[in-house]
Design a protein around this motif. Structure first.
Motif, mmCIF file in Angstrom:
data_model
loop_
_atom_site.group_PDB
_atom_site.id
_atom_site.type_symbol
_atom_site.label_atom_id
_atom_site.label_comp_id
_atom_site.label_asym_id
_atom_site.label_seq_id
_atom_site.Cartn_x
_atom_site.Cartn_y
_atom_site.Cartn_z
ATOM 1 N N ALA A 159 47.666 9.675 -10.720
ATOM 2 C CA ALA A 159 48.282 8.570 -11.241
ATOM 3 C C ALA A 159 47.376 8.292 -12.621
ATOM 4 C CB ALA A 159 48.374 7.454 -10.607
ATOM 5 N N TRP A 160 46.260 8.574 -12.814
ATOM 6 C CA TRP A 160 45.704 8.451 -13.988
ATOM 7 C C TRP A 160 45.937 9.550 -14.949
ATOM 8 C CZ3 TRP A 160 43.395 3.691 -14.031
ATOM 9 C CH2 TRP A 160 42.967 3.240 -12.753
ATOM 10 N N THR A 161 46.512 10.582 -14.527
ATOM 11 C CA THR A 161 46.733 11.572 -15.735
ATOM 12 C C THR A 161 48.013 11.254 -16.196
ATOM 13 O OG1 THR A 161 45.435 13.436 -14.244
ATOM 14 C CG2 THR A 161 47.355 13.985 -15.751
ATOM 15 N N ASP A 162 48.787 10.718 -15.380
ATOM 16 C CA ASP A 162 50.393 10.464 -15.734
ATOM 17 C C ASP A 162 50.521 9.175 -16.601
ATOM 18 O OD1 ASP A 162 50.695 12.670 -13.941
ATOM 19 O OD2 ASP A 162 51.879 11.436 -12.567
ATOM 20 N N PHE A 163 49.684 7.956 -16.488
ATOM 21 C CA PHE A 163 49.654 6.930 -16.952
ATOM 22 C C PHE A 163 48.503 6.404 -17.690
ATOM 23 C CE2 PHE A 163 52.587 6.995 -13.399
ATOM 24 C CZ PHE A 163 53.993 6.829 -14.081
ATOM 25 N N SER A 164 48.689 5.999 -18.840
ATOM 26 C CA SER A 164 47.416 5.482 -19.694
ATOM 27 C C SER A 164 47.629 3.867 -19.834
ATOM 28 C CB SER A 164 47.443 5.748 -21.125
ATOM 29 O OG SER A 164 48.719 5.600 -21.752
ATOM 30 N N ALA A 165 48.726 3.235 -19.073
ATOM 31 C CA ALA A 165 48.818 1.812 -19.022
ATOM 32 C C ALA A 165 47.693 1.194 -18.151
ATOM 33 C CB ALA A 165 50.135 1.320 -18.752
ATOM 34 N N PRO A 166 47.236 -0.096 -18.279
ATOM 35 C CA PRO A 166 46.360 -0.590 -17.185
ATOM 36 C C PRO A 166 46.767 -0.744 -15.904
ATOM 37 C CG PRO A 166 46.736 -2.219 -18.456
ATOM 38 C CD PRO A 166 47.502 -1.196 -19.341
ATOM 39 N N PHE A 167 46.519 -0.441 -14.723
ATOM 40 C CA PHE A 167 46.773 -0.875 -13.398
ATOM 41 C C PHE A 167 45.641 -0.973 -12.410
ATOM 42 C CE2 PHE A 167 47.351 3.903 -13.565
ATOM 43 C CZ PHE A 167 46.673 4.209 -12.499
ATOM 44 N N ILE A 168 46.072 -1.603 -11.419
ATOM 45 C CA ILE A 168 44.954 -1.720 -10.412
ATOM 46 C C ILE A 168 45.238 -0.686 -9.294
ATOM 47 C CG2 ILE A 168 43.869 -3.252 -8.597
ATOM 48 C CD1 ILE A 168 44.917 -5.415 -10.173
ATOM 49 N N LYS A 169 44.176 0.146 -9.012
ATOM 50 C CA LYS A 169 44.391 1.458 -7.923
ATOM 51 C C LYS A 169 43.424 0.936 -6.915
ATOM 52 C CE LYS A 169 44.497 6.283 -7.465
ATOM 53 N NZ LYS A 169 43.811 6.321 -6.089
ATOM 54 N N HIS A 170 44.028 0.668 -5.893
ATOM 55 C CA HIS A 170 43.428 0.146 -4.531
ATOM 56 C C HIS A 170 42.810 1.387 -3.784
ATOM 57 C CE1 HIS A 170 42.833 -1.592 -0.621
ATOM 58 N NE2 HIS A 170 43.789 -0.487 -0.210
ATOM 59 N N GLU A 171 41.405 0.908 -3.654
ATOM 60 C CA GLU A 171 40.568 1.881 -3.102
ATOM 61 C C GLU A 171 39.953 1.571 -1.594
ATOM 62 O OE1 GLU A 171 40.305 4.852 -3.707
ATOM 63 O OE2 GLU A 171 41.239 5.070 -6.000
ATOM 64 N N HIS A 172 39.282 0.205 -1.730
ATOM 65 C CA HIS A 172 39.129 -0.644 -0.651
ATOM 66 C C HIS A 172 39.149 -2.142 -1.235
ATOM 67 C CE1 HIS A 172 35.192 -1.707 -3.038
ATOM 68 N NE2 HIS A 172 35.025 -0.358 -3.174
ATOM 69 N N TRP A 173 39.421 -2.985 -0.086
ATOM 70 C CA TRP A 173 39.871 -4.122 -0.186
ATOM 71 C C TRP A 173 39.065 -5.338 -1.169
ATOM 72 C CZ3 TRP A 173 44.521 -5.554 -0.944
ATOM 73 C CH2 TRP A 173 45.603 -4.739 -0.362
ATOM 74 N N ASP A 174 37.826 -5.333 -0.923
ATOM 75 C CA ASP A 174 36.838 -6.071 -1.617
ATOM 76 C C ASP A 174 37.109 -5.941 -3.115
ATOM 77 O OD1 ASP A 174 35.942 -7.231 0.391
ATOM 78 O OD2 ASP A 174 33.958 -6.059 0.446
ATOM 79 N N ASN A 175 37.083 -4.612 -3.723
ATOM 80 C CA ASN A 175 37.190 -4.265 -5.121
ATOM 81 C C ASN A 175 38.587 -4.705 -5.732
ATOM 82 O OD1 ASN A 175 38.259 -1.928 -7.191
ATOM 83 N ND2 ASN A 175 36.046 -2.498 -7.479
ATOM 84 N N THR A 176 39.619 -4.393 -4.770
ATOM 85 C CA THR A 176 41.166 -4.783 -5.190
ATOM 86 C C THR A 176 41.231 -6.257 -5.247
ATOM 87 O OG1 THR A 176 41.999 -2.885 -4.118
ATOM 88 C CG2 THR A 176 43.530 -4.484 -4.475
ATOM 89 N N ILE A 177 40.686 -6.805 -4.691
ATOM 90 C CA ILE A 177 40.907 -8.689 -4.602
ATOM 91 C C ILE A 177 39.977 -8.842 -5.981
ATOM 92 C CG2 ILE A 177 40.256 -10.746 -3.532
ATOM 93 C CD1 ILE A 177 42.965 -9.104 -2.368
ATOM 94 N N GLU A 178 38.919 -8.285 -6.114
ATOM 95 C CA GLU A 178 38.211 -8.950 -7.120
ATOM 96 C C GLU A 178 39.204 -8.620 -8.490
ATOM 97 O OE1 GLU A 178 34.069 -8.081 -9.488
ATOM 98 O OE2 GLU A 178 34.299 -6.876 -7.661
ATOM 99 N N GLN A 179 39.613 -7.353 -8.440
ATOM 100 C CA GLN A 179 40.555 -6.932 -9.714
ATOM 101 C C GLN A 179 41.794 -7.851 -10.056
ATOM 102 O OE1 GLN A 179 40.941 -2.537 -10.847
ATOM 103 N NE2 GLN A 179 40.091 -2.320 -8.673
ATOM 104 N N ILE A 180 42.195 -8.242 -8.976
ATOM 105 C CA ILE A 180 43.511 -8.899 -9.046
ATOM 106 C C ILE A 180 43.154 -10.253 -9.603
ATOM 107 C CG2 ILE A 180 45.146 -10.295 -7.571
ATOM 108 C CD1 ILE A 180 45.083 -8.006 -5.724
ATOM 109 N N ARG A 181 41.877 -10.877 -9.019
ATOM 110 C CA ARG A 181 41.339 -12.298 -9.475
ATOM 111 C C ARG A 181 41.293 -12.085 -10.981
ATOM 112 N NH1 ARG A 181 40.890 -15.887 -5.692
ATOM 113 N NH2 ARG A 181 40.696 -15.053 -3.392
#
Length: 269
Positions: free
Chosen positions: A215-237
Motif C-alpha cells: 500500500a505504501w508503494t501504491d499510494f502517497s496520500a497520508p493514511f493510518i496503517k494498522h500494525e498494533h492497537w496502541d499505535n493506531t489509537i494514538e495516530q487516530i487521536r
C-alpha cells in the motif's frame, strides 16, 4: 485480434471493461468474441471454464486473494502478486479508475488529485467520525469497530450493518461525510491491495487501513496503517486535530502501475 473473457465475476461486461479497453490502447482492430473464436483468452478465478481451452493463448487475471502461483495454467498473468517471471502486478484498485473515459461507475482521472477532487471541498465541514463498509464478516473488522468506538461512534454499513445502496458512487458519497474510514482487507498476502484504501482516499476521508505493505508503494496520500492497537489509537487521536489532509499537486496514486501495465501488455500480445 479477437479476444474473449471467461470466468470473470458476476456482472462483468465482455464488451466494456478495463482489460478490453487496455488491449485496444496497444492493438488495432480488437474484437470481443466467444472463446472458441478467440486469439487470446483472458480468464479470472470465478469458475473453471478456462480449463477447457488448453490449446489457446491464455492470460490470467486476479484481484482476489489468489496468488499468482495458485492460478490455473496460463501463458501470462496480471495479478496482485509482485511482478516476477510471467506475472505483472496489477492491483484491483486500478480497475476503479476511468482511464479510458468509458466507465460511468469508475472515478475520473481528475479525482486522483485532491485539488481537483470535489470530495475534498467539504473536508473542514465533516462532523461524523468514522464509517466502515464491508460484507465479509472478518473477525478483525468487528474487533476494530469495538476498539475505535472507545474514541467515538463508528457507523457500520453493508451486509452486517446499516443498509447502503449498491454502487461505487454511493460509497464515495457516504464516506465523504466522515473524517475516518475503517478499511481492513479480508486477508493478508504480499502485494494484495484492493479497492478499499483507494475508495477511502477518493472520498477524502482518512483511511484506517490493515493490509499489505505494498500500500505504501501504491499510494502517497497520508493514511493510518494498522500494525498494533496502541499505535493506531494514538495516530487516530493525533489525526483528529488535523483540519484537512495534505493537499498535493500531484496524483496520490502510483500511476506508473498503469503505464507499465500497458507496456507489458503490448509486449505479450
Amino acid at each position: 485480434m479477437d479476444i474473449a473473457f471467461i470466468d470473470f465475476w458476476q456482472g462483468f461486461d465482455p464488451h466494456n471493461n478495463f482489460l478490453l479497453h487496455a488491449v485496444r490502447e496497444v492493438r488495432d482492430d480488437v474484437r470481443s468474441v466467444i472463446p472458441t473464436k478467440a486469439d487470446v483468452i483472458f480468464f479470472s478465478v470465478f469458475g473453471d471454464k478456462n480449463k477447457h481451452y488448453a490449446n489457446y493463448k491464455k492470460i490470467a487475471y486476479t484481484g482476489e486473494n489468489v496468488a499468482h502461483d495458485q492460478l490455473p495454467e496460463h501463458d501470462f498473468a496480471f495479478s496482485f502478486s509482485p511482478t516476477k517471471d510471467n506475472n505483472y502486478r496489477l492491483p484491483l484498485w486500478v480497475w476503479y479508475i476511468d482511464w479510458f473515459g468509458k466507465d460511468n461507475d469508475a472515478v475520473p482521472l481528475s479525482y486522483l488529485t485532491p485539488e481537483t477532487n470535489p470530495y475534498y471541498k467539504n473536508i473542514q465541514d465533516r462532523r461524523k467520525f468514522c464509517a466502515t463498509i464491508f460484507s465479509n464478516p472478518v473477525k478483525s473488522r468487528f474487533d476494530a469497530i469495538h476498539r475505535i468506538s472507545h474514541i467515538a461512534r463508528v457507523d457500520n454499513y453493508g451486509k452486517y450493518g446499516n443498509y447502503l445502496e449498491p454502487g461505487n458512487q454511493q460509497k464515495y458519497d457516504l464516506l465523504s461525510q466522515y473524517k475516518f474510514n475503517l478499511c481492513f482487507e479480508n486477508s493478508l498476502a504480499e502485494g494484495y491491495v484492493t479497492e478499499k484504501l483507494f475508495q477511502a482516499l477518493i472520498a477524502g476521508t482518512i483511511p484506517i487501513y490493515w493490509g499489505d505493505d505494498y500500500a505504501w508503494t501504491d499510494f502517497s496520500a497520508p493514511f493510518i496503517k494498522h500494525e498494533h492497537w496502541d499505535n493506531t489509537i494514538e495516530q487516530i487521536r493525533n489525526a483528529m486535530t488535523i483540519d484537512s489532509p495534505i493537499i498535493m499537486d500531484e496524483p496520490f496514486i502510483n500511476e506508473s502501475i498503469f503505464e507499465d501495465f500497458l507496456s507489458t501488455l503490448h509486449l505479450i500480445l
